[in-house]
Design an enzyme around this catalytic site. Structure first.
Site, PDB file in Angstrom:
ATOM      1  N   LYS A  27      -2.453  -5.338  -7.075  1.00 28.29           N
ATOM      2  CA  LYS A  27      -1.348  -4.571  -6.498  1.00 28.29           C
ATOM      3  C   LYS A  27      -0.029  -4.998  -7.120  1.00 28.29           C
ATOM      4  O   LYS A  27       0.814  -4.178  -7.478  1.00 28.29           O
ATOM      5  CB  LYS A  27      -1.295  -4.809  -4.987  1.00 28.29           C
ATOM      6  N   ARG A  32       4.527  -3.661 -10.498  1.00 33.18           N
ATOM      7  CA  ARG A  32       5.490  -4.082 -11.528  1.00 33.18           C
ATOM      8  C   ARG A  32       5.358  -3.221 -12.771  1.00 33.18           C
ATOM      9  O   ARG A  32       6.350  -2.806 -13.372  1.00 33.18           O
ATOM     10  CB  ARG A  32       5.267  -5.553 -11.909  1.00 33.18           C
ATOM     11  N   ASP A  56      -0.247   1.196  -1.219  1.00 31.38           N
ATOM     12  CA  ASP A  56       0.956   0.568  -1.778  1.00 31.38           C
ATOM     13  C   ASP A  56       1.314   1.091  -3.166  1.00 31.38           C
ATOM     14  O   ASP A  56       2.492   1.107  -3.543  1.00 31.38           O
ATOM     15  CB  ASP A  56       0.774  -0.965  -1.874  1.00 31.38           C
ATOM     16  N   ASN A 103       4.415   0.721   4.234  1.00 36.06           N
ATOM     17  CA  ASN A 103       4.691  -0.683   4.571  1.00 36.06           C
ATOM     18  C   ASN A 103       4.574  -1.537   3.323  1.00 36.06           C
ATOM     19  O   ASN A 103       4.094  -2.675   3.365  1.00 36.06           O
ATOM     20  CB  ASN A 103       3.729  -1.171   5.662  1.00 36.06           C
ATOM     21  N   GLY A 105       6.028  -3.808   0.734  1.00 32.27           N
ATOM     22  CA  GLY A 105       7.167  -4.684   0.436  1.00 32.27           C
ATOM     23  C   GLY A 105       7.596  -4.582  -1.019  1.00 32.27           C
ATOM     24  O   GLY A 105       8.791  -4.487  -1.322  1.00 32.27           O
ATOM     25  N   ARG A 133      11.055  -5.467   8.587  1.00 28.59           N
ATOM     26  CA  ARG A 133      10.886  -6.422   7.464  1.00 28.59           C
ATOM     27  C   ARG A 133      12.224  -6.617   6.745  1.00 28.59           C
ATOM     28  O   ARG A 133      12.888  -5.667   6.368  1.00 28.59           O
ATOM     29  CB  ARG A 133       9.780  -5.935   6.511  1.00 28.59           C
ATOM     30  N   SER A 181      11.791 -13.830   0.910  1.00 25.57           N
ATOM     31  CA  SER A 181      10.835 -13.117   0.060  1.00 25.57           C
ATOM     32  C   SER A 181      11.264 -13.260  -1.398  1.00 25.57           C
ATOM     33  O   SER A 181      12.446 -13.105  -1.723  1.00 25.57           O
ATOM     34  CB  SER A 181      10.787 -11.632   0.426  1.00 25.57           C
ATOM     35  N   ASP A 326      -0.592 -15.178   0.464  1.00 26.61           N
ATOM     36  CA  ASP A 326      -1.427 -14.030   0.842  1.00 26.61           C
ATOM     37  C   ASP A 326      -2.857 -14.476   1.150  1.00 26.61           C
ATOM     38  O   ASP A 326      -3.645 -13.697   1.708  1.00 26.61           O
ATOM     39  CB  ASP A 326      -1.452 -12.961  -0.267  1.00 26.61           C
ATOM     40  N   LYS A 353       5.653 -10.431   7.192  1.00 28.92           N
ATOM     41  CA  LYS A 353       4.844  -9.532   6.350  1.00 28.92           C
ATOM     42  C   LYS A 353       4.317  -8.369   7.186  1.00 28.92           C
ATOM     43  O   LYS A 353       4.997  -7.911   8.090  1.00 28.92           O
ATOM     44  CB  LYS A 353       3.749 -10.348   5.696  1.00 28.92           C
ATOM     45  N   GLU A 354       3.120  -7.880   6.880  1.00 29.33           N
ATOM     46  CA  GLU A 354       2.587  -6.707   7.566  1.00 29.33           C
ATOM     47  C   GLU A 354       2.612  -6.911   9.086  1.00 29.33           C
ATOM     48  O   GLU A 354       2.709  -5.971   9.862  1.00 29.33           O
ATOM     49  CB  GLU A 354       1.165  -6.415   7.082  1.00 29.33           C
ATOM     50  N   ARG A 357       2.001 -13.112  10.567  1.00 24.00           N
ATOM     51  CA  ARG A 357       0.644 -13.527  10.213  1.00 24.00           C
ATOM     52  C   ARG A 357       0.260 -14.878  10.813  1.00 24.00           C
ATOM     53  O   ARG A 357      -0.930 -15.149  11.001  1.00 24.00           O
ATOM     54  CB  ARG A 357       0.476 -13.541   8.681  1.00 24.00           C
ATOM     55  N   HIS A 397      -4.007  -5.312   6.478  1.00 21.84           N
ATOM     56  CA  HIS A 397      -5.206  -5.319   5.631  1.00 21.84           C
ATOM     57  C   HIS A 397      -5.802  -6.703   5.459  1.00 21.84           C
ATOM     58  O   HIS A 397      -7.014  -6.888   5.469  1.00 21.84           O
ATOM     59  CB  HIS A 397      -4.852  -4.705   4.271  1.00 21.84           C
ATOM     60  N   ARG A 398      -4.935  -7.716   5.300  1.00 19.68           N
ATOM     61  CA  ARG A 398      -5.483  -9.060   5.035  1.00 19.68           C
ATOM     62  C   ARG A 398      -6.077  -9.695   6.289  1.00 19.68           C
ATOM     63  O   ARG A 398      -6.980 -10.518   6.198  1.00 19.68           O
ATOM     64  CB  ARG A 398      -4.426  -9.967   4.401  1.00 19.68           C
ATOM     65  N   LYS A 423      -4.271  -0.261   2.524  1.00 18.79           N
ATOM     66  CA  LYS A 423      -2.981  -0.656   1.929  1.00 18.79           C
ATOM     67  C   LYS A 423      -3.165  -1.214   0.525  1.00 18.79           C
ATOM     68  O   LYS A 423      -2.351  -0.934  -0.366  1.00 18.79           O
ATOM     69  CB  LYS A 423      -2.291  -1.693   2.823  1.00 18.79           C
TER      70      LYS A 423
HETATM   71  O1  S3P Z   1       6.010  -9.824  -5.689  1.00 12.05           O
HETATM   72  C1  S3P Z   1       4.895  -9.531  -5.238  1.00 12.05           C
HETATM   73  O2  S3P Z   1       4.105  -8.763  -5.829  1.00 12.05           O
HETATM   74  C2  S3P Z   1       4.472 -10.119  -3.949  1.00 12.05           C
HETATM   75  C3  S3P Z   1       5.120 -11.222  -3.456  1.00 12.05           C
HETATM   76  C4  S3P Z   1       4.709 -11.892  -2.202  1.00 12.05           C
HETATM   77  O3  S3P Z   1       5.668 -11.578  -1.206  1.00 12.05           O
HETATM   78  P1  S3P Z   1       6.878 -12.576  -0.761  1.00 12.05           P
HETATM   79  O4  S3P Z   1       7.658 -12.930  -1.959  1.00 12.05           O
HETATM   80  O5  S3P Z   1       7.618 -11.728   0.220  1.00 12.05           O
HETATM   81  O6  S3P Z   1       6.225 -13.784  -0.139  1.00 12.05           O
HETATM   82  C5  S3P Z   1       3.323 -11.438  -1.741  1.00 12.05           C
HETATM   83  O7  S3P Z   1       3.107 -11.842  -0.417  1.00 12.05           O
HETATM   84  C6  S3P Z   1       3.165  -9.941  -1.831  1.00 12.05           C
HETATM   85  O8  S3P Z   1       1.886  -9.532  -1.411  1.00 12.05           O
HETATM   86  C7  S3P Z   1       3.341  -9.483  -3.262  1.00 12.05           C
HETATM   87  C1  PEP Z   2       2.587  -9.140   1.932  1.00 10.60           C
HETATM   88  C2  PEP Z   2       1.911  -8.203   1.299  1.00 10.60           C
HETATM   89  O1  PEP Z   2       2.430  -7.074   0.777  1.00 10.60           O
HETATM   90  P1  PEP Z   2       3.900  -6.504   0.582  1.00 10.60           P
HETATM   91  O2  PEP Z   2       4.882  -7.604   0.878  1.00 10.60           O
HETATM   92  O3  PEP Z   2       3.949  -6.066  -0.844  1.00 10.60           O
HETATM   93  O4  PEP Z   2       4.006  -5.377   1.540  1.00 10.60           O
HETATM   94  C3  PEP Z   2       0.447  -8.340   1.076  1.00 10.60           C
HETATM   95  O5  PEP Z   2      -0.123  -7.520   0.337  1.00 10.60           O
HETATM   96  O6  PEP Z   2      -0.177  -9.245   1.647  1.00 10.60           O
END
Ligand code: S3P
Ligand code: PEP
Length: 440
Positions: A27, A32, A56, A103, A105, A133, A181, A326, A353-354, A357, A397-398, A423
């Protein structure tokens, strides 16, 4: 596309697995690659292979299309790919857009930074949890760019966000916090070459602590693959202006966080599981989850084709999981099968996060009979006699994929809302079943 039941009962394995699994594309690398491919000036078409098809990445593709980029996903091809035809365009083609990020991030943080390089008004919003978030640290950074106004609509530092930009100027220094983050910094780094109106580099200074460091390393490594030589001096990144870079094909690695469930299956159920296509040379920090399993007593083997985990007698561990957060829930499930307690530290950021956690994991592991002590930044899991339970997944999802591991060994495990895996891993339940097929 998928029809998921309201709940899913996991049937325990009748024999220790002996399986090789192929997990879908990463993902983090897919989202990216989509951003870098959209932004980088190229005069040839580009094909992204091994891309992840999931919620996502679908919201990322749809948002880039709404911003006017030519992005053509071919999810139905024998080997799915995303095609970027050659097109001449402005940095951000659309001057106005209302983007839905569900959702995701990565999508909301990367695109909030990206649209600041445009000229116009852009709004980003998601599902109710996305509205909780944090994104304030990124908005604060963007507001330091001349010509940019970045606001949280509700004034609470969360989406929906509105970015208004006149097109920004050059040679600036922006400070950013990445203690909640790392995605704030990753988003800024990828967009920054496009903030520079001429050849002056933009400087990004990171203040305070940084979480999830391997994701920043991933961003820098991928930017290098796209021709951006970011210079890092201490906590300052000097980002060069964008220039033409032609890349005809980019291959996306399998997802290491998704792989953690299958490596953990060998830890829980014994036998061995190989995840194909990943090595310790991966761009993804989460491959290091296998080192935690090794510390617990598993045997880990790496070869050119993948990483294999062999189950063994498990002992509890005490680990700082800030870099690989994660996989906290994956470890939480494995910890139930260890001799002695497991302590997970330094992951306060996973409360954003989602779902929260730490709280969610503590609540659900207790249903299986464990004693769980929750701290601000982590938890200690002391296994007890295990029992089956119907568990909640908090639309995370996790949580669903991790808690399912318990059901491979313990009868009576039921996962509520199993569809939340969409997701990042829509076919997770099908792939989990593959552990029942023995290879030798
Ligand atoms: O940059 C990324 O691809 C991610 C960074 C992490 O988030 P945080 O930087 O918010 O911890 C991770 O938990 C997320 O699933 C993906
Ligand atoms: C935190 C996660 O995703 P994101 O922050 O990209 O929503 C994840 O995939 O566990």
């Amino acid at each position: 596309m998928h029809d998921y039941p309201a709940e899913f009962a996991i049937v325990p394995l009748t024999a220790a697995p002996s399986a090789t699994v192929t997990v879908p594309g990463s993902k983090s690398i897919t989202n990216r690659a989509l951003v870098l491919a959209a932004l980088t000036p190229m005069d040839v078409p580009l094909r992204l292979t091994g891309a992840l098809l999931s919620e996502d990445t679908e919201v990322m593709v749809a948002a880039l299309q709404a911003l006017g980029y030519a992005v053509e996903p071919h999810w139905d091809a024998a080997e799915p790919y995303v095609w970027f035809p050659y097109q001449e365009r402005a940095t951000v083609p659309a001057t106005e857009a209302d983007l839905f990020v569900a959702n995701s991030g990565t999508t909301v943080r990367f695109l909030t930074a990206l649209v600041a390089a445009g000229r116009g008004r852009y709004r980003l919003d998601g599902i109710p949890r996305m509205r909780e978030r944090p994104i304030r640290d990124l908005l604060d950074a963007l507001n330091q760019l001349r010509g940019v106004r970045a606001t949280s609509e509700a004034g609470n530092g969360c989406p929906p966000v509105v970015i208004e930009s006149d097109g920004v100027c050059t040679g600036q220094r922006v400070t950013v916090r990445a203690g909640v983050s790392s995605q704030f910094l990753s988003g800024l780094l990828m967009a920054a070459p496009h903030y520079a109106g001429d050849a002056e580099p933009v400087e990004i200074e990171v203040v305070g602590p940084t979480v999830s460091e391997p994701y920043i390393a991933m961003t820098l490594a991928m930017m290098r693959q796209w021709g951006y030589e970011v210079e890092a001096v201490g906590n300052v990144y000097r980002v060069p202006a964008a220039s033409l870079h032609n890349l005809a094909n980019y291959a996306i690695e399998p997802d290491a966080s998704a792989a953690s469930y299958f490596w953990a299956a060998a830890a829980v159920a014994g036998g061995r599981v190989t995840v194909a296509g990943l090595t310790r040379q991966s761009l993804q920090g989460d491959v290091r989850f296998v080192d935690v399993l090794a510390q617990m007593g598993c045997r880990v083997e790496e070869c050119d084709s993948g990483i294999t985990v062999h189950g063994g007698r498990l002992r509890g561990v005490d680990v700082d999981m800030n870099d690989i957060s994660d996989t906290v829930m994956t470890l939480g499930a494995v910890a139930l099968f260890a001799d002695g307690p497991t302590t997970i530290r330094n992951v306060a950021h996973i409360r954003h996060k989602e779902t929260d956690r730490i709280a969610a994991l503590a609540t659900e592991l207790r249903k299986f009979g464990a004693a769980v002590a929750e701290r601000d930044d982590g938890l200690t899991i002391t296994p007890g006699p295990l029992r089956g339970a119907a568990v909640d997944t908090y639309n995370d999802h996790r949580m669903a994929m991790s808690l399912a591991l318990v059901g491979l060994k313990v009868p009576g495990v039921v996962i509520r809302n199993p569809g939340c895996v969409a997701k990042t891993y829509p076919d997770f339940w099908r792939d989990l079943e593959a552990l029942r097929r023995h290879e030798e």
